[in-house]
Write a protein that holds these residues in place. Structure first.
Motif, PDB file in Angstrom:
ATOM      1  N   ASN A   1      32.699  31.773  43.298  1.00 49.79           N
ATOM      2  CA  ASN A   1      31.033  32.128  42.315  1.00 49.79           C
ATOM      3  C   ASN A   1      30.358  33.015  43.345  1.00 49.79           C
ATOM      4  OD1 ASN A   1      28.039  31.336  41.838  1.00 49.79           O
ATOM      5  ND2 ASN A   1      28.623  29.704  40.978  1.00 49.79           N
ATOM      6  N   TYR A   2      30.476  34.252  42.896  1.00 50.37           N
ATOM      7  CA  TYR A   2      29.473  35.184  44.090  1.00 50.37           C
ATOM      8  C   TYR A   2      28.508  35.335  44.586  1.00 50.37           C
ATOM      9  CZ  TYR A   2      34.783  37.053  44.629  1.00 50.37           C
ATOM     10  OH  TYR A   2      35.827  37.456  44.522  1.00 50.37           O
ATOM     11  N   GLU A   3      27.321  34.744  42.567  1.00 51.80           N
ATOM     12  CA  GLU A   3      26.356  34.372  43.582  1.00 51.80           C
ATOM     13  C   GLU A   3      25.932  33.090  44.131  1.00 51.80           C
ATOM     14  OE1 GLU A   3      22.443  34.098  40.650  1.00 51.80           O
ATOM     15  OE2 GLU A   3      23.591  34.635  39.639  1.00 51.80           O
ATOM     16  N   HIS A   4      26.715  32.240  44.289  1.00 53.31           N
ATOM     17  CA  HIS A   4      26.374  30.959  45.550  1.00 53.31           C
ATOM     18  C   HIS A   4      26.709  31.328  46.274  1.00 53.31           C
ATOM     19  CE1 HIS A   4      26.706  26.994  46.079  1.00 53.31           C
ATOM     20  NE2 HIS A   4      27.954  27.031  46.981  1.00 53.31           N
ATOM     21  N   LEU A   5      27.981  32.172  46.520  1.00 50.80           N
ATOM     22  CA  LEU A   5      28.129  32.299  47.797  1.00 50.80           C
ATOM     23  C   LEU A   5      26.932  33.653  49.011  1.00 50.80           C
ATOM     24  CD1 LEU A   5      31.895  32.998  46.936  1.00 50.80           C
ATOM     25  CD2 LEU A   5      30.961  31.394  48.746  1.00 50.80           C
ATOM     26  N   ALA A   6      26.866  34.590  47.931  1.00 49.98           N
ATOM     27  CA  ALA A   6      25.272  35.154  48.428  1.00 49.98           C
ATOM     28  C   ALA A   6      24.094  34.250  49.054  1.00 49.98           C
ATOM     29  CB  ALA A   6      25.382  37.006  47.046  1.00 49.98           C
ATOM     30  N   ASN A   7      24.173  33.874  47.475  1.00 48.11           N
ATOM     31  CA  ASN A   7      22.794  32.872  48.067  1.00 48.11           C
ATOM     32  C   ASN A   7      22.558  32.247  49.164  1.00 48.11           C
ATOM     33  OD1 ASN A   7      21.522  33.973  45.632  1.00 48.11           O
ATOM     34  ND2 ASN A   7      22.038  32.118  44.251  1.00 48.11           N
ATOM     35  N   ASN A   8      23.900  31.513  49.252  1.00 52.88           N
ATOM     36  CA  ASN A   8      24.510  30.882  50.314  1.00 52.88           C
ATOM     37  C   ASN A   8      23.956  31.424  52.294  1.00 52.88           C
ATOM     38  OD1 ASN A   8      24.929  27.833  51.350  1.00 52.88           O
ATOM     39  ND2 ASN A   8      26.837  29.489  53.210  1.00 52.88           N
ATOM     40  N   LEU A   9      25.310  32.665  51.765  1.00 53.37           N
ATOM     41  CA  LEU A   9      24.893  33.650  52.972  1.00 53.37           C
ATOM     42  C   LEU A   9      23.509  34.062  53.329  1.00 53.37           C
ATOM     43  CD1 LEU A   9      25.618  35.089  55.404  1.00 53.37           C
ATOM     44  CD2 LEU A   9      26.560  36.856  54.453  1.00 53.37           C
ATOM     45  N   HIS A  10      22.057  34.409  52.447  1.00 54.51           N
ATOM     46  CA  HIS A  10      21.476  34.790  52.153  1.00 54.51           C
ATOM     47  C   HIS A  10      20.699  33.708  53.113  1.00 54.51           C
ATOM     48  CE1 HIS A  10      17.283  35.537  51.396  1.00 54.51           C
ATOM     49  NE2 HIS A  10      17.499  36.978  51.008  1.00 54.51           N
ATOM     50  N   LYS A  11      20.744  32.314  52.878  1.00 56.50           N
ATOM     51  CA  LYS A  11      19.847  31.539  53.358  1.00 56.50           C
ATOM     52  C   LYS A  11      20.336  31.487  55.178  1.00 56.50           C
ATOM     53  CE  LYS A  11      20.250  27.869  50.724  1.00 56.50           C
ATOM     54  NZ  LYS A  11      20.238  26.829  49.724  1.00 56.50           N
TER      55      LYS A  11
ATOM     56  N   PHE B   1      39.210  45.681  46.498  1.00 55.25           N
ATOM     57  CA  PHE B   1      38.109  45.574  47.325  1.00 55.25           C
ATOM     58  C   PHE B   1      38.364  43.547  47.501  1.00 55.25           C
ATOM     59  CE2 PHE B   1      34.277  45.382  49.674  1.00 55.25           C
ATOM     60  CZ  PHE B   1      34.319  45.925  49.449  1.00 55.25           C
ATOM     61  N   LYS B   2      38.179  43.517  46.004  1.00 57.59           N
ATOM     62  CA  LYS B   2      37.839  42.338  45.604  1.00 57.59           C
ATOM     63  C   LYS B   2      39.131  40.974  47.030  1.00 57.59           C
ATOM     64  CE  LYS B   2      37.487  38.473  42.070  1.00 57.59           C
ATOM     65  NZ  LYS B   2      37.722  37.550  42.815  1.00 57.59           N
ATOM     66  N   ASN B   3      39.909  41.324  46.396  1.00 55.61           N
ATOM     67  CA  ASN B   3      41.337  40.996  47.382  1.00 55.61           C
ATOM     68  C   ASN B   3      40.933  40.782  49.108  1.00 55.61           C
ATOM     69  OD1 ASN B   3      43.046  40.216  45.738  1.00 55.61           O
ATOM     70  ND2 ASN B   3      44.155  42.370  45.963  1.00 55.61           N
ATOM     71  N   CYS B   4      40.233  42.068  49.631  1.00 57.47           N
ATOM     72  CA  CYS B   4      39.831  41.502  51.105  1.00 57.47           C
ATOM     73  C   CYS B   4      38.652  41.359  51.066  1.00 57.47           C
ATOM     74  CB  CYS B   4      39.659  43.627  51.182  1.00 57.47           C
ATOM     75  SG  CYS B   4      40.486  44.958  51.307  1.00 57.47           S
ATOM     76  N   VAL B   5      37.940  40.397  49.759  1.00 53.45           N
ATOM     77  CA  VAL B   5      36.592  40.201  50.343  1.00 53.45           C
ATOM     78  C   VAL B   5      36.924  38.715  50.068  1.00 53.45           C
ATOM     79  CG1 VAL B   5      34.534  39.656  48.970  1.00 53.45           C
ATOM     80  CG2 VAL B   5      35.215  41.752  49.111  1.00 53.45           C
ATOM     81  N   ASP B   6      37.652  38.410  49.661  1.00 50.49           N
ATOM     82  CA  ASP B   6      37.997  37.455  49.375  1.00 50.49           C
ATOM     83  C   ASP B   6      39.674  35.791  50.555  1.00 50.49           C
ATOM     84  OD1 ASP B   6      37.356  36.682  46.544  1.00 50.49           O
ATOM     85  OD2 ASP B   6      38.871  36.890  45.810  1.00 50.49           O
ATOM     86  N   ASN B   7      39.778  37.223  51.159  1.00 50.85           N
ATOM     87  CA  ASN B   7      40.244  37.510  52.217  1.00 50.85           C
ATOM     88  C   ASN B   7      39.863  36.801  53.677  1.00 50.85           C
ATOM     89  OD1 ASN B   7      41.922  37.315  55.036  1.00 50.85           O
ATOM     90  ND2 ASN B   7      43.162  38.041  54.250  1.00 50.85           N
ATOM     91  N   ALA B   8      38.326  37.126  53.271  1.00 51.24           N
ATOM     92  CA  ALA B   8      37.573  37.252  55.199  1.00 51.24           C
ATOM     93  C   ALA B   8      36.669  36.387  54.100  1.00 51.24           C
ATOM     94  CB  ALA B   8      36.901  38.386  54.933  1.00 51.24           C
ATOM     95  N   LEU B   9      36.351  35.539  52.760  1.00 47.98           N
ATOM     96  CA  LEU B   9      35.541  34.634  52.708  1.00 47.98           C
ATOM     97  C   LEU B   9      36.420  33.490  53.148  1.00 47.98           C
ATOM     98  CD1 LEU B   9      34.045  35.352  49.646  1.00 47.98           C
ATOM     99  CD2 LEU B   9      32.838  35.373  51.246  1.00 47.98           C
ATOM    100  N   HIS B  10      37.951  33.848  52.624  1.00 44.94           N
ATOM    101  CA  HIS B  10      38.911  32.065  53.368  1.00 44.94           C
ATOM    102  C   HIS B  10      39.249  32.205  54.753  1.00 44.94           C
ATOM    103  CE1 HIS B  10      41.776  29.559  52.734  1.00 44.94           C
ATOM    104  NE2 HIS B  10      42.944  29.853  53.505  1.00 44.94           N
ATOM    105  N   ASN B  11      38.715  33.611  55.619  1.00 44.12           N
ATOM    106  CA  ASN B  11      39.369  33.133  56.809  1.00 44.12           C
ATOM    107  C   ASN B  11      38.253  33.520  58.193  1.00 44.12           C
ATOM    108  OD1 ASN B  11      42.492  32.845  57.017  1.00 44.12           O
ATOM    109  ND2 ASN B  11      42.041  35.055  55.603  1.00 44.12           N
ATOM    110  N   ASP B  12      37.263  33.843  57.487  1.00 43.67           N
ATOM    111  CA  ASP B  12      36.625  34.438  58.811  1.00 43.67           C
ATOM    112  C   ASP B  12      34.717  33.882  58.641  1.00 43.67           C
ATOM    113  OD1 ASP B  12      35.458  35.747  61.177  1.00 43.67           O
ATOM    114  OD2 ASP B  12      34.929  37.503  59.596  1.00 43.67           O
ATOM    115  N   VAL B  13      35.015  33.216  57.764  1.00 44.30           N
ATOM    116  CA  VAL B  13      32.587  31.719  57.668  1.00 44.30           C
ATOM    117  C   VAL B  13      33.288  30.723  58.651  1.00 44.30           C
ATOM    118  CG1 VAL B  13      32.060  30.676  56.146  1.00 44.30           C
ATOM    119  CG2 VAL B  13      33.191  32.821  54.982  1.00 44.30           C
TER     120      VAL B  13
END
Length: 364
Positions: free
Chosen positions: A28-38, A316-328
């Motif tokens: 849910n990229y909107e949820h993820l974006a809202n959380n990072l913005h916060k 590109f999405k594969n790289c995003v999801d990889n970053a979300l899984h490993n770099d938060v």
């Protein structure tokens, strides 16, 4: 023993399976974006001084507040967030901070890399251009004259960095005539084309074509990607290849196609997209910084209007999801093993907001 003909069929079957796209992760990229913005607002915003800090944990104490580049990343990200949340009023809040970097010095007003009330630093043409690009994106979205005025101001400033040494092109930094960079010419092309679309003034299209020709002559790599800069005194090229340089040149071609309807520009955009896909995203991990990749994502997203092939976006999405899984990290910010600055956070915020928008439009 497997007969030879069946071995051939088995090999072909395995090859087809290997070449199928990776399974699309449900996010849910909107949820993820809202959380990072916060989290960015919580850890980077300094309400008392009405600034942002460069690092959430203040690991750069010699600079009390962020560089302009960080605000470039945040402002573009917040433009994409406003598409998701039209009443968010994020851009005007950001610009109230950006204005503190304003410098009216001759030969033209522009923005310093650091606010003058703390320390006088340089004016970079690319920093200013990133501000101009966001302003023009906001103008196209809102039709508010304020944003067009900002875009025109940045254009006037950037053209003070042009001369005919080495056949043309824009320098990287005011007062420094040592290099002319893709990062100061690529966004310059886009800004000129955005202004042409908004005003239909031929001068802007002429400028874009002039800069476009210079970059392709001096900084295009044989691979179809783009080198970093031309060193003026030695006439040698710094051959670093970053995703954002490829991104601005890819997007320049898409804009040129929109402005001229000449097929050659769309063909070139598709060629650059293919080259960038292989170099930057084939391994499923980002090769360079989040914000650099956000600039290339802008080009991929705009190319979708004319080329429906989603393989660039999905890789590109594969790289995003990889970053979300490993770099938060524990604070919900990017940077699990080391502290990342506001440029990186803004870059990922822009990426997530763009993916949220594409998710709403059912691109994947």
């Amino acid at each position: 023993m497997i007969p030879a003909k069946y071995k051939t069929l088995l090999f072909a079957f395995v090859l087809v399976i290997y070449q199928l796209p990776q399974k699309i992760v449900a996010q849910n990229y909107e949820h993820l974006a809202n959380n990072l913005h916060k989290q960015i607002q919580k850890h980077f915003y300094l309400p008392r001084g009405v600034y942002y800090r460069e690092f959430a944990d203040s690991v750069a104490p010699q600079h009390k507040v962020s560089y302009l580049w960080s605000l470039c990343a945040l402002w573009q990200a917040d433009n994409e967030m406003e598409k998701l949340l039209p009443r968010g009023n994020l851009l005007r809040k950001d610009f109230s901070v950006i204005e503190k970097y304003n410098d009216n010095a001759a030969p033209a007003p522009g923005f310093d890399s650091y606010p003058g009330e703390f320390k006088k630093e340089d004016r970079y043409y690319d920093d200013n251009q990133w501000i101009g690009l966001t302003a023009m994106d906001a103008y196209k979205r809102t039709n508010q004259q304020f944003y067009l005025n900002v875009g025109e101001k940045i254009y006037r400033f950037m053209m003070t960095g042009f001369d005919t040494v080495s056949g043309g092109g824009l320098y990287w930094k005011e007062g420094d005539k040592s290099t002319k960079n893709t990062c100061s010419n690529g966004p310059g092309i886009i800004l000129a084309l955005q202004l042409y679309q908004a005003t239909k003034k031929q001068t802007y299209l002429d400028t874009a074509l002039m800069l476009y020709g210079w970059v392709n002559k001096h900084l295009e790599a044989p691979t179809g990607l783009y080198y970093d800069n031309l060193k003026i005194t030695s006439n040698t090229v710094a051959k670093y290849q970053f995703s954002y340089n490829t991104g601005t040149m890819l997007q320049s071609n898409v804009y040129l196609y929109e402005c001229t309807r000449q097929q050659k520009y769309l063909n070139e955009a598709n060629r650059i997209a293919d080259a960038s896909l292989n170099y930057f995203y084939a391994k499923g991990m980002f090769r360079d910084d989040y914000w650099f990749n956000a600039v290339l994502l802008r080009a991929y997203q705009q190319l979708l209007k004319y080329n429906p092939d989603k393989r660039y976006i999905l890789a590109f999405k594969n790289c995003v999801d990889n970053a979300l899984h490993n770099d938060v990290n524990a604070n919900g910010l990017m940077g699990k093993t080391k502290s990342l600055n506001l440029v990186a956070q803004g870059g990922m915020l822009e990426i997530l907001a763009r993916f949220a928008w594409m998710q709403k439009m059912h691109y994947f």
